[in-house]
Each structure stands twice: as structure tokens, then as C-alpha cells.
Design a protein around this motif. Structure first.
Motif, PDB file in Angstrom:
ATOM      1  N   VAL A  64       0.828  -1.203   0.000  1.00 29.68           N
ATOM      2  CA  VAL A  64       0.000   0.000   0.000  1.00 29.68           C
ATOM      3  C   VAL A  64       0.865   1.256   0.000  1.00 29.68           C
ATOM      4  O   VAL A  64       0.526   2.256  -0.645  1.00 29.68           O
ATOM      5  CB  VAL A  64      -0.966  -0.005   1.199  1.00 29.68           C
ATOM      6  CG1 VAL A  64      -1.732   1.305   1.294  1.00 29.68           C
ATOM      7  CG2 VAL A  64      -1.941  -1.174   1.103  1.00 29.68           C
ATOM      8  N   THR A  65       2.003   1.212   0.684  1.00 30.51           N
ATOM      9  CA  THR A  65       2.886   2.384   0.696  1.00 30.51           C
ATOM     10  C   THR A  65       3.384   2.694  -0.710  1.00 30.51           C
ATOM     11  O   THR A  65       3.526   3.873  -1.074  1.00 30.51           O
ATOM     12  CB  THR A  65       4.075   2.164   1.636  1.00 30.51           C
ATOM     13  OG1 THR A  65       4.698   0.899   1.341  1.00 30.51           O
ATOM     14  CG2 THR A  65       3.632   2.165   3.091  1.00 30.51           C
ATOM     15  N   ASP A  66       3.663   1.678  -1.513  1.00 30.24           N
ATOM     16  CA  ASP A  66       4.087   1.912  -2.892  1.00 30.24           C
ATOM     17  C   ASP A  66       2.939   2.489  -3.720  1.00 30.24           C
ATOM     18  O   ASP A  66       3.145   3.384  -4.552  1.00 30.24           O
ATOM     19  CB  ASP A  66       4.587   0.611  -3.530  1.00 30.24           C
ATOM     20  CG  ASP A  66       6.089   0.431  -3.359  1.00 30.24           C
ATOM     21  OD1 ASP A  66       6.650   1.043  -2.435  1.00 30.24           O
ATOM     22  OD2 ASP A  66       6.695  -0.324  -4.139  1.00 30.24           O
ATOM     23  N   SER A  67       1.735   1.990  -3.513  1.00 32.53           N
ATOM     24  CA  SER A  67       0.577   2.525  -4.238  1.00 32.53           C
ATOM     25  C   SER A  67       0.367   3.990  -3.890  1.00 32.53           C
ATOM     26  O   SER A  67       0.093   4.816  -4.775  1.00 32.53           O
ATOM     27  CB  SER A  67      -0.680   1.715  -3.901  1.00 32.53           C
ATOM     28  OG  SER A  67      -0.538   0.367  -4.293  1.00 32.53           O
ATOM     29  N   SER A 112      -4.638  -1.832  -3.914  1.00 35.02           N
ATOM     30  CA  SER A 112      -3.858  -0.946  -4.786  1.00 35.02           C
ATOM     31  C   SER A 112      -4.771  -0.216  -5.764  1.00 35.02           C
ATOM     32  O   SER A 112      -4.587   0.971  -6.049  1.00 35.02           O
ATOM     33  CB  SER A 112      -2.798  -1.738  -5.556  1.00 35.02           C
ATOM     34  OG  SER A 112      -3.357  -2.508  -6.601  1.00 35.02           O
ATOM     35  N   LYS A 113      -5.782  -0.912  -6.262  1.00 40.17           N
ATOM     36  CA  LYS A 113      -6.703  -0.299  -7.212  1.00 40.17           C
ATOM     37  C   LYS A 113      -7.563   0.761  -6.529  1.00 40.17           C
ATOM     38  O   LYS A 113      -7.833   1.828  -7.103  1.00 40.17           O
ATOM     39  CB  LYS A 113      -7.563  -1.379  -7.871  1.00 40.17           C
ATOM     40  CG  LYS A 113      -6.752  -2.364  -8.697  1.00 40.17           C
ATOM     41  CD  LYS A 113      -7.630  -3.443  -9.316  1.00 40.17           C
ATOM     42  CE  LYS A 113      -6.805  -4.414 -10.144  1.00 40.17           C
ATOM     43  NZ  LYS A 113      -7.645  -5.409 -10.853  1.00 40.17           N
ATOM     44  N   TYR A 114      -7.973   0.468  -5.326  1.00 43.07           N
ATOM     45  CA  TYR A 114      -8.726   1.447  -4.548  1.00 43.07           C
ATOM     46  C   TYR A 114      -7.900   2.720  -4.343  1.00 43.07           C
ATOM     47  O   TYR A 114      -8.393   3.839  -4.540  1.00 43.07           O
ATOM     48  CB  TYR A 114      -9.115   0.849  -3.197  1.00 43.07           C
ATOM     49  CG  TYR A 114      -9.768   1.829  -2.249  1.00 43.07           C
ATOM     50  CD1 TYR A 114     -11.143   2.045  -2.271  1.00 43.07           C
ATOM     51  CD2 TYR A 114      -9.005   2.542  -1.328  1.00 43.07           C
ATOM     52  CE1 TYR A 114     -11.735   2.954  -1.409  1.00 43.07           C
ATOM     53  CE2 TYR A 114      -9.590   3.451  -0.462  1.00 43.07           C
ATOM     54  CZ  TYR A 114     -10.954   3.654  -0.508  1.00 43.07           C
ATOM     55  OH  TYR A 114     -11.535   4.560   0.353  1.00 43.07           O
ATOM     56  N   VAL A 115      -6.633   2.563  -3.962  1.00 41.93           N
ATOM     57  CA  VAL A 115      -5.758   3.709  -3.729  1.00 41.93           C
ATOM     58  C   VAL A 115      -5.592   4.525  -5.008  1.00 41.93           C
ATOM     59  O   VAL A 115      -5.671   5.760  -4.997  1.00 41.93           O
ATOM     60  CB  VAL A 115      -4.385   3.251  -3.198  1.00 41.93           C
ATOM     61  CG1 VAL A 115      -3.399   4.413  -3.138  1.00 41.93           C
ATOM     62  CG2 VAL A 115      -4.527   2.640  -1.806  1.00 41.93           C
ATOM     63  N   LEU A 116      -5.381   3.851  -6.129  1.00 40.43           N
ATOM     64  CA  LEU A 116      -5.171   4.557  -7.392  1.00 40.43           C
ATOM     65  C   LEU A 116      -6.442   5.247  -7.883  1.00 40.43           C
ATOM     66  O   LEU A 116      -6.413   6.409  -8.294  1.00 40.43           O
ATOM     67  CB  LEU A 116      -4.652   3.582  -8.443  1.00 40.43           C
ATOM     68  CG  LEU A 116      -3.212   3.104  -8.240  1.00 40.43           C
ATOM     69  CD1 LEU A 116      -2.921   1.897  -9.113  1.00 40.43           C
ATOM     70  CD2 LEU A 116      -2.222   4.220  -8.541  1.00 40.43           C
TER      71      LEU A 116
END
Length: 274
Positions: A64-67, A112-116
Motif C-alpha cells: 500500500v505504501t508503494d501505491s 492498490s486499485k482502490y488507492v489509485l
């Protein structure tokens, strides 16, 4: 020109889309793990201006930190994003915990998709015809998510994990279009097997399918993504689901709106707590 962002853009269908849009003259941001594969992709294209329009952002989207870092980079660099293609993949048949404490498949295929999608909402709203293409095969049952245990700490199976991710990504479309009614949000899966390098940690059955069946029966990535190119070139506002070029019905549950809000609260807590 459109700004196109592609996760998983160094392999398979993601790479085929990157090649297409770079050849078409569009700026393309590829998010992936291998700089060498990205450089090879760009150098294989004959137009010398390609390198000026291609950007690589290194990230492990199971973290998540990378996202979040990717979102911070893109929001600082781009005022407008026209197409966001979510194609990163690493298949796991067994439960695996990331260094952040998340179940890896849930983190990669949904968090990751949620974050993006939520983090880039402003950039997508700035586009006249924004589109999100989520390569999450549509059609999971409406009740596929265990909201009390989404990371499946109890009773993990590949089937349950896969169904949860797919349904969560359909509900993510409700959140995304609720925020931006002009957005085209498409959940999409190929019509049949695709020939591509297989990234995953799986059992013998999946390995056989990837190494034997796909080369024999699968379609080339460039052929598989032709329907996606049409959807990106001609986006229609709202949610839709496709298998290859075929429009398929969206799964509608009796509590979709409430489930989408519940998922938003759940994912937002997970994302912020990392």
C-alpha cells in the motif's frame, strides 16, 4: 493527446496497450517492477519520440505504501489523466502476507486499485472523457465479500480470494462513478486464454494451464486488448462489464450501494492504517 496510465504495463496485455498508445502518440506512464522490461519495450518501438512520451514508475503494488507513493508522484506531475488501466497481476494460490501485514492478493488486486482510483479522482475529473479499465473478470456473486474477514484469515481458498477481489472491484466502480458521473468504469476480462509470461506462485494445475494450454490455445496479447483499445478510445459514462468485446450484464445485488460504502470505509481504514 491523452495521458494513459497502465499498471502492469511491462508484460502481457499491459505491455501490448503501452505499445499501442505510445505508437499512437500518447504520453504513457507504465507502473511496474522491471525497469529493464520497460526499457526493452520502449527501445523496440521505431519512433524516436517514444522515449520522450514514456515514463516508468517502479512500484510493488502489493504494498500500500508503494501505491500511495505512485499516487503522490502522479498527482504532482499530471493535472489530467485520461485513462487509467489497472492490469498488474501476480497470481497466488496460497495465502501470503506482505511485509505490511496484508494478504498479498487482496492488497494487489483490490487495495492498490482502490488507492489509485480514489487517489487519482481529481486528475480523472479533469479529463473530458475519463475512463478506468479494471482487468478484473466481471461476474462474481453479489455476496462474494466477507466484510468481517476480507483478507480471509480463516478458510482461505483461491476461489474465495478471487471472487472477493472481483466483486470488490465491481463495487469500486460504484464509488468511482458516484464521485464522477462522467467517468467510464469498465470491469473487463479476456474472452479466452492469453499468451503471456505467467507471473505467479501457484499449484501444478495453474502452471500446466499457463505453460501448455495458453501457448496452444491462447490469443496473442495484442489481439486480446483490441476490445480494450476501443473502450478507451470511445468511453461511455457509467459502469459496464465486458468479456473480450462482448458486453455482459453487471451483477446487481440488493445492497450494492450500502456494500460499496461499506467497502469504502473498510478499504480506507486499511489503506490509512498501513
Amino acid at each position: 493527446m491523452r495521458t494513459v496510465v497502465i499498471t502492469g504495463g511491462t508484460d502481457g496485455m499491459g505491455a501490448a496497450l503501452a505499445r499501442h498508445f505510445l505508437t499512437a502518440g500518447d504520453p504513457v506512464v507504465v507502473i511496474g517492477r522491471s525497469r529493464a522490461k520497460f526499457d526493452a519495450l520502449v527501445s523496440a518501438l521505431s519512433d524516436p519520440s517514444t522515449a520522450e512520451r514514456a515514463e516508468f514508475v517502479a512500484a510493488d503494488l502489493s504494498l500500500v505504501t508503494d501505491s500511495r507513493r505512485v499516487v503522490a508522484h502522479l498527482t504532482a506531475r499530471y493535472e489530467q489523466i485520461d485513462a487509467l488501466v489497472l492490469a498488474a497481476s501476480f497470481i497466488r494460490s496460497r495465502r501470503h502476507i506482505t511485509t505490511e501485514g496484508h494478504e498479498a492478493s487482496w492488497a494487489l488486486f483490490f487495495l492498490s486499485k482502490y488507492v489509485l482510483v480514489t487517489g487519482l479522482a481529481k486528475q480523472l475529473r479533469a479529463s473530458d472523457r475519463p475512463v478506468v479499465v479494471n482487468t478484473s473478470v466481471p461476474g462474481a456473486k453479489a455476496d462474494a465479500i466477507d466484510f468481517d474477514d476480507p483478507e480471509l484469515t480463516r478458510g482461505f481458498t483461491f476461489g474465495k480470494s478471487n471472487a472477493q477481489q472481483r466483486r470488490a472491484n465491481e463495487l469500486l466502480g460504484i464509488l468511482a462513478t458516484r464521485d464522477n458521473p462522467d467517468l467510464s468504469y469498465v470491469t473487463w476480462g479476456p474472452a479466452r486464454l492469453v499468451r503471456s509470461s505467467f507471473a505467479g506462485d501457484v499449484g501444478i494445475g495453474m502452471k500446466l494451464a499457463a505453460t501448455i494450454l495458453a501457448p496452444l490455445m491462447g490469443q496473442q496479447p495484442a489481439d486480446a486488448v483490441r476490445p480494450l483499445i476501443d473502450l478507451i478510445d470511445n468511453p461511455a459514462p457509467g459502469r459496464a462489464a465486458y468479456r473480450g468485446p462482448k458486453l455482459v450484464p453487471l451483477v446487481v445485488g440488493p445492497t450494492d450501494e450500502q456494500d460499496a460504502t461499506r467497502l469504502d470505509n473498510l478499504a480506507g481504514t486499511d489503506e490509512k492504517g498501513t
